[in-house]
Design an enzyme around this catalytic site. Structure first.
Site, short mmCIF file in Angstrom:
data_model
loop_
_atom_site.label_atom_id
_atom_site.label_comp_id
_atom_site.label_asym_id
_atom_site.label_seq_id
_atom_site.Cartn_x
_atom_site.Cartn_y
_atom_site.Cartn_z
N GLU A 223 0.84 -1.22 0.00
CA GLU A 223 0.00 0.00 0.00
C GLU A 223 0.87 1.26 0.00
OE1 GLU A 223 -2.58 0.27 3.41
OE2 GLU A 223 -3.52 2.13 2.70
N LYS A 225 1.51 5.57 -0.34
CA LYS A 225 0.94 6.78 0.26
C LYS A 225 1.71 7.99 -0.26
CE LYS A 225 -0.52 8.35 4.82
NZ LYS A 225 -1.03 7.86 6.09
N ASP A 256 -5.24 3.15 -1.69
CA ASP A 256 -6.11 3.72 -0.65
C ASP A 256 -6.62 5.05 -1.21
OD1 ASP A 256 -6.78 5.50 1.61
OD2 ASP A 256 -6.07 3.87 2.89
N HIS A 259 -4.87 8.33 -0.32
CA HIS A 259 -3.41 8.39 -0.38
C HIS A 259 -2.85 9.05 -1.62
CE1 HIS A 259 -2.57 5.09 2.85
NE2 HIS A 259 -3.40 6.03 3.25
N ASP A 293 -9.41 9.67 6.76
CA ASP A 293 -10.08 8.39 7.04
C ASP A 293 -11.49 8.56 7.60
OD1 ASP A 293 -8.09 6.26 6.31
OD2 ASP A 293 -6.84 7.44 7.69
N ASP A 323 -11.21 1.29 4.85
CA ASP A 323 -10.23 1.81 5.80
C ASP A 323 -10.67 3.19 6.29
OD1 ASP A 323 -8.00 2.26 7.33
OD2 ASP A 323 -6.61 2.55 5.66
#
Ligand code: RNT
Ligand code: ZN
Length: 422
Positions: A223, A225, A256, A259, A293, A323
């Site tokens: 993942e 970011k 994500d 991100h 988030d 998430d």
């Protein structure tokens, strides 16, 4: 079946849309529900550390789960409010070790046996994440890319242990466990060397992945970011880093939705990624001004993501996980709202005349394309969604909140130690 649904059905059928088929499509899509919404990422480790790594949970709504049993009870309640058959996403910090402190590099499958037993009982798959934050060995903001080999070693071993735990989940539950590696590594201010930390991260990953697992048991994801609190200037595991790493090493890229740059959208990345990757993974979240988030809302970007998955026929290739973490509202409600919204968006997408819309595009009929896209937004979708919930024996939109209110009253609020008055 309500009369209102019957009318709604006709509206969609006029466009050649088969509702039964749409229901079947959506029913087959598992959403990986993250356990960490239930306790604000506190975890169940014996030694409790402060949350770190640039992620933060705010709010003080009462009734958070205080241990594994409470967390599982809350998850059960949430799942009962969400149509479909889903999965649970765990983090290594949710180990249950009978009061004995076990370091993260020494975690074993047995420390998650309660989760496995519970998952078996409820016929749920389990996904997993090493917890590479909230620990003294991550205090420098560097882990797998740390210049100190001893720190790197610790986190490499933790990630290796995590994949072994994932393998156990996969074997026990008969469905592969997605083991996703996210590390917070980065710098607050302009680095004087961007290359070396990235080289170290690459080498650490190579070592982690040198253990070979059957992909029927473990699927590996990485993942990326863009920035975090405390890593504003530079994140070692950037999108380009992991996209290339995943391509070269046959791993899944996990995107994500919080991100990326604020005006960049994951919905626009999926088709490009899918031309070069057999599988992808998502963390669906809702960034409000930063990677905040927030609980997933039924908004334009969520619908756009769902449409990409449906119209590109890629629901089998993209593993959807959530998430978000919000402690300012009831945590079971947060799960219910966010997960229902994900499913709702998929249903919305499954009810659009994609072939017709694609044709309009190819023929350059952009006025009609736009008009139709807008028209569908006010179609009687709510009726269809309610009917879908009914058929899945889950509460319809106006029913679920009362169930949560009752649960809050009967269970969650009782967890609060009553003040002792003398
Ligand atoms: C952090 C990443 C990561 C975490 C979870 C808890 O920015 O999104 O996925 O949120 O592992
Ligand atoms: Zn994430």
């Amino acid at each position: 079946m309500s009369t209102r649904f019957e009318f709604a059905k006709k509206d969609y059928e006029a466009w050649g849309i088969d509702l039964k088929e749409a229901f079947e499509t959506v029913k087959k899509v598992p959403i990986s529900v993250h356990c960490w919404q239930g306790d604000d990422l506190k975890g169940t480790e014996v030694v409790q550390n402060e949350l770190s790594g640039g992620i933060d949970v705010t709010g003080n709504h009462p009734g958070a789960a205080r241990n594994g049993d409470e967390l599982r009870a809350d998850l059960e309640k949430a799942l009962s409010l969400i149509p479909g058959k889903h999965r649970i996403n765990l983090h290594a910090m949710y180990a249950e070790t009978n009061g004995v402190a076990v370091e993260r590099d020494e975690l074993e499958p047995k420390h998650f046996q309660k989760w496995v037993d519970w998952a078996k009982k409820h016929d749920l798959g389990l996904d997993f994440n090493p917890t590479v934050f909230g620990h003294p060995k991550s205090d420098d903001g560097l882990t797998l890319s740390h210049p100190d080999p001893a720190i790197r070693r610790f986190w490499i071993d933790h990630c290796k242990a995590s994949r072994k735990i994932g393998e156990h989940f996969g074997k026990e539950l008969g469905t592969p466990s997605l083991v996703n590696i996210w590390v917070p590594d980065g710098f607050k201010d302009t680095p004087s060397d961007r290359l070396t930390p990235r080289r170290r991260l690459k080498e650490s990953l190579d070592e982690i992945y040198s253990d070979v697992y059957d992909e029927n048991h473990v699927l590996d994801a990485v993942e990326s970011k863009l920035f975090g609190i405390g890593s504003e200037a530079y994140v070692v595991g950037s999108h380009e880093f992991y996209m290339n790493y995943a391509n070269q090493n046959n791993k899944l890229c996990l995107l994500d939705t919080g991100h990326f740059h604020p005006t960049e959208v994951v919905s626009n990345k999926l088709s490009a990624m899918l031309l070069f990757h057999d599988q992808l993974a998502l963390h669906v979240s809702r960034p409000v001004r930063w990677d905040s988030d927030h609980v997933v809302a039924y908004d334009d970007e969520l619908r756009e993501i769902a449409q990409e998955l449906v119209r590109n026929d890629s629901l089998d290739q993209v593993l959807i996980g959530l998430d978000f973490f919000d402690a300012s509202i009831n945590r079971v409600a947060a799960w219910a709202i966010g997960t229902r919204n994900m499913v709702k968006a998929l249903l919305y997408a499954a009810l659009l005349p994609h072939d017709h819309l694609k044709k309009l595009q190819d023929e350059g009929r952009f006025t009609e394309r736009f008009a139709l896209q807008e028209q569908f937004k006010t179609y009687p979708f709510g009726e269809v969604w309610d009917e879908y919930c009914r058929q899945q024996s889950t509460p319809i939109e106006r029913e679920w909140l009362d169930i949560v209110k009752r649960y809050e009253e009967d269970v969650q609020l009782k967890r609060i130690d009553k003040a002792v008055h003398s």
